[in-house]
Design an enzyme around this catalytic site. Structure first.
Site, mmCIF file in Angstrom:
data_model
loop_
_atom_site.group_PDB
_atom_site.id
_atom_site.type_symbol
_atom_site.label_atom_id
_atom_site.label_comp_id
_atom_site.label_asym_id
_atom_site.label_seq_id
_atom_site.Cartn_x
_atom_site.Cartn_y
_atom_site.Cartn_z
ATOM 1 N N HIS A 25 0.844 -1.200 0.000
ATOM 2 C CA HIS A 25 0.000 0.000 0.000
ATOM 3 C C HIS A 25 0.872 1.240 0.000
ATOM 4 O O HIS A 25 2.016 1.227 0.472
ATOM 5 C CB HIS A 25 -0.948 0.007 1.207
ATOM 6 C CG HIS A 25 -0.290 0.365 2.510
ATOM 7 N ND1 HIS A 25 -0.149 1.661 2.935
ATOM 8 C CD2 HIS A 25 0.262 -0.411 3.473
ATOM 9 C CE1 HIS A 25 0.456 1.667 4.120
ATOM 10 N NE2 HIS A 25 0.727 0.418 4.458
ATOM 11 N N CYS A 26 0.335 2.319 -0.582
ATOM 12 C CA CYS A 26 0.988 3.615 -0.499
ATOM 13 C C CYS A 26 0.162 4.463 0.458
ATOM 14 O O CYS A 26 -0.511 3.941 1.345
ATOM 15 C CB CYS A 26 1.105 4.262 -1.875
ATOM 16 S SG CYS A 26 -0.471 4.463 -2.734
ATOM 17 N N MET A 27 0.137 5.775 0.281
ATOM 18 C CA MET A 27 -0.547 6.634 1.234
ATOM 19 C C MET A 27 -2.073 6.499 1.146
ATOM 20 O O MET A 27 -2.778 6.663 2.135
ATOM 21 C CB MET A 27 -0.141 8.089 1.011
ATOM 22 C CG MET A 27 -0.555 9.022 2.133
ATOM 23 S SD MET A 27 0.232 10.626 2.008
ATOM 24 C CE MET A 27 1.914 10.211 2.425
ATOM 25 N N ARG A 29 -3.657 4.049 -1.467
ATOM 26 C CA ARG A 29 -4.099 2.951 -2.329
ATOM 27 C C ARG A 29 -3.572 1.594 -1.868
ATOM 28 O O ARG A 29 -2.451 1.486 -1.369
ATOM 29 C CB ARG A 29 -3.619 3.166 -3.774
ATOM 30 C CG ARG A 29 -4.066 4.465 -4.392
ATOM 31 C CD ARG A 29 -3.627 4.550 -5.841
ATOM 32 N NE ARG A 29 -3.936 5.858 -6.402
ATOM 33 C CZ ARG A 29 -4.221 6.084 -7.679
ATOM 34 N NH1 ARG A 29 -4.227 5.092 -8.531
ATOM 35 N NH2 ARG A 29 -4.495 7.297 -8.098
ATOM 36 N N TYR A 304 4.072 7.835 -9.091
ATOM 37 C CA TYR A 304 5.305 7.305 -8.510
ATOM 38 C C TYR A 304 6.386 7.109 -9.562
ATOM 39 O O TYR A 304 7.565 6.983 -9.231
ATOM 40 C CB TYR A 304 5.025 5.987 -7.793
ATOM 41 C CG TYR A 304 4.215 6.185 -6.542
ATOM 42 C CD1 TYR A 304 4.718 6.923 -5.483
ATOM 43 C CD2 TYR A 304 2.935 5.656 -6.434
ATOM 44 C CE1 TYR A 304 3.966 7.129 -4.345
ATOM 45 C CE2 TYR A 304 2.181 5.861 -5.295
ATOM 46 C CZ TYR A 304 2.701 6.592 -4.249
ATOM 47 O OH TYR A 304 1.956 6.791 -3.133
#
Length: 630
Positions: A25-27, A29, A304
């Protein structure tokens, strides 16, 4: 939100644990690498509590969650046999083009290290701010230790990237870290600093700087993954522990220092120089374009992909232009959501809009983007306009970022501290206010409150009793093949429903028939697309393939002309599937209702394989019919 329930539903709807290759996961998603993306039920997933939307970027399946994503991710890991280091070997069953594969690697490598970069970037920003305000002196030990804390992750970035890249490429992360450590060793750094000729076993070693770089280590670990796997395959099990890492290090480190490393460093330099050249010569236009479109880039999940460019820009030039554009995009989304909050009459939606506006200002933009602005459409356009207006000021004032941003929002503003800092602040305010004003002027169709929905439903029931004409129209499939959501079409004009709602079909045969009884409005000169109008007023566009207009009619045959009457099932076009694909074109075919605004709703009736003539779309009662009835 019940995080455990949401996690369990997500895991089930992506095709089950057996379909998940890996998840991170990112911030905002959840990022899945699935073995088969077609097994994921996107429509059902987007109805799950807490899911704001979905996206497929390259081969990566993404779910937009927002601020709660770490908790949902934690529950997914806890309720399954998955982990952060889940098997990344093998791969999706879907074929990927080179560009998609590159973006997938960049996203997969950088996402896991973002917390370290974000934390270090924030510390560097805070340190710079304290120095500017005179709270600290650059000679103090406190300042020097804070600088070490902030710089550490960036100086030794190749080691972080090596571990992450090794997991992505399916090799040993600790061998990868050892390769990066050798490239950053003080003895090697001192040899490079002294200059002069350097050689290894008679082969020349090119002097290059590897600290804070990106491309050299990515190339090195990519090569190492093949070397390691080959040696592992030919080595007896009893010797693998010693032989595999020894030979991998002895082969990869010298090869990197002699060839790959310098090449990567040169590519990084050219990348940064090229970006600087564009902004220095295109100036205001480059900033307007990047700021005004960055929210669209975020939608694809490809933001990204800019991370290595940003890092190289700051490492080589000492500044970056991409981060300021990201700030403007976030403040544009915040301003649009704020205007929605002011204007909406729905108390619940008003509260949501205020909350997401604040969240966007703080640097997390997707809740505002997906939960408010894109839902209402016009505010999203206003957000793009607001960001572009702010971009004009940034272009004129030459605003730059001097530090890697941990968070692209209010907490991250110290990264913009420099000679243009006042303009940087004013530009953010300008983007916010402009987006809010444009949203107010454009307006939007407000979300109804539960009471209003009940009243409207009652009114519609009365109107339906009056309306005696046909209440809907069913569009038949003009092509046999596999249905796909419009969101999966590579052309954003179709994917974002700018032309109207509908669906897409990947054809299994090279023939298009009429989906309606009506009239041919337009047959394009290039014969790749046709416009129809049904006897009930539906305006239909059938567009065979993406960018096939460039074929100038080659491989297409039209069997009708504009202005003629047609009946359902009548042959309209034929095309050579194999020849078009051999020419490099995507054959996915959008079927669009171009007068979408005249219908209450447009619903896809077919999923998976569809035959010619099978029910494809349901067009609900036109607004015009309802008004006439009232």
């Amino acid at each position: 939100m019940n995080h455990r329930k949401t996690a369990e539903e997500i895991l089930q709807l992506v095709g089950g644990e057996s379909n998940v290759q890996s998840v991170i996961h990112c911030m905002t998603r959840l990022r899945f690498n699935l073995y088969d993306n077609s097994k994921a039920d996107r429509q059902a997933l987007e109805q799950v509590d807490g899911v704001l939307g979905s996206n497929i970027s390259g081969s990566q399946f993404q779910l937009i969650i927002g601020n709660e994503v770490p908790k949902v991710y934690k529950e997914i890991i806890a309720s399954s046999g998955l982990s952060e280091s889940s098997n990344t070997q093998g791969g999706s069953k879907e074929k990927k083009n080179v560009i998609s594969s590159i973006f997938d690697v960049i996203s997969g490598v950088f996402t896991p290290i973002l917390p370290a970069i974000a934390g270090a970037g924030m510390i560097k920003g805070i340190t710079a701010l304290l120095l500017t305000l005179g709270v600290l002196q650059d000679t103090s030990q406190t300042y020097q230790i804070l600088t070490v804390i902030g710089d550490g992750a960036f100086y030794f970035l190749p080691i972080l990237l090596a571990i992450s890249a090794a997991r992505k490429f399916g090799s040993n992360p600790y061998i990868a870290a050892a390769i990066a450590a050798a490239m950053l060793h003080p003895t090697l750094t001192a040899m490079f600093a002294e200059g002069g000729d350097i050689s290894f076993a008679g082969l020349p070693v090119t002097i290059a700087t590897y600290s804070s770089t990106v491309i050299p280590i990515l190339l090195a670990i990519w090569i190492a993954s093949y070397v390691e796997k080959w040696i592992d395959r030919i080595t007896h099990a009893s010797l693998k522990l010693i032989v595999v890492p020894t030979i991998t290090l002895l082969v990869v480190v010298p090869v990197t220092l002699i060839t790959v490393g310098p090449l990567g460093a040169i590519l990084g330099d050219y990348l940064s120089t090229g970006m600087s050249f564009m902004f220095e010569h295109a100036g205001i236009f480059a900033t307007i374009l990047l700021a005004g479109t960055f929210s669209l880039i975020i939608m694809t999940g490809m933001h990204y992909a800019f991370t290595p460019i940003v890092i190289n820009n700051i490492a080589v030039n000492g500044y970056d232009y991409i981060i300021p554009a990201m700030f403007l995009a976030n403040f544009g989304q915040a301003g649009a959501a704020f205007a929605v909050a002011l204007k909406s009459k729905n108390k619940k939606f008003k509260s949501l809009s205020y909350t997401t506006a604040i969240t966007a200002v703080m640097g997390v933009t997707e809740p505002a983007m997906y939960g408010v602005n894109m839902k209402l459409k016009k505010p999203f356009v206003a957000a793009l306009i607001g960001a572009a207006i702010g971009g004009a000021l940034y272009g004129i004032a030459d605003v730059k970022a001097y530090i890697i941003a941990g968070i692209v929002g209010l907490p991250g503003i110290p990264v913009l501290i420099g000679p243009e800092f006042v303009f940087a602040l004013f530009g953010l305010l300008l983007a916010f206010v402009s987006a809010a004003v444009v949203t107010w002027i454009l307006g939007f169709e407000d979300v109804l409150s539960p009471a209003e929905e009940t009243t409207t439903a009652d009114q519609n029931t009365e109107k339906e009793a009056i309306v005696t004409e046909k209440t809907s129209e069913v569009l038949a499939s003009p092509i046999a093949g596999e249905t796909r959501p419009l969101a999966e079409v590579s052309d954003p004009t179709f994917a974002q429903e700018i032309m109207g709602k509908g669906t897409a079909i990947f054809p299994s045969v090279g023939e298009v028939v009429s989906p309606i009884d009506g009239e041919v409005v337009t047959v394009f000169a290039t014969k790749h697309a046709i416009g129809l109008k049904s006897s009930n007023g539906a305006e239909v566009l059938i567009h065979v393939g993406i960018d096939t207009v460039k074929l100038n009619g080659e491989h297409f045959t039209a069997h009708i002309e504009s202005g003629v009457k047609v009946h359902k099932g009548q042959k309209l076009l034929s095309f050579d599937k194999e020849a078009i694909q051999a020419a490099g074109y995507d054959l996915i075919t959008p079927v669009i209702i171009t007068n979408t605004a005249e219908y209450e709703d447009i619903t896809a009736l077919a999923e998976g394989t569809v035959s010619t003539g099978e029910a494809l779309l349901d067009l609900a009662v036109p607004h015009a019919a309802s008004k006439e009835a009232s």
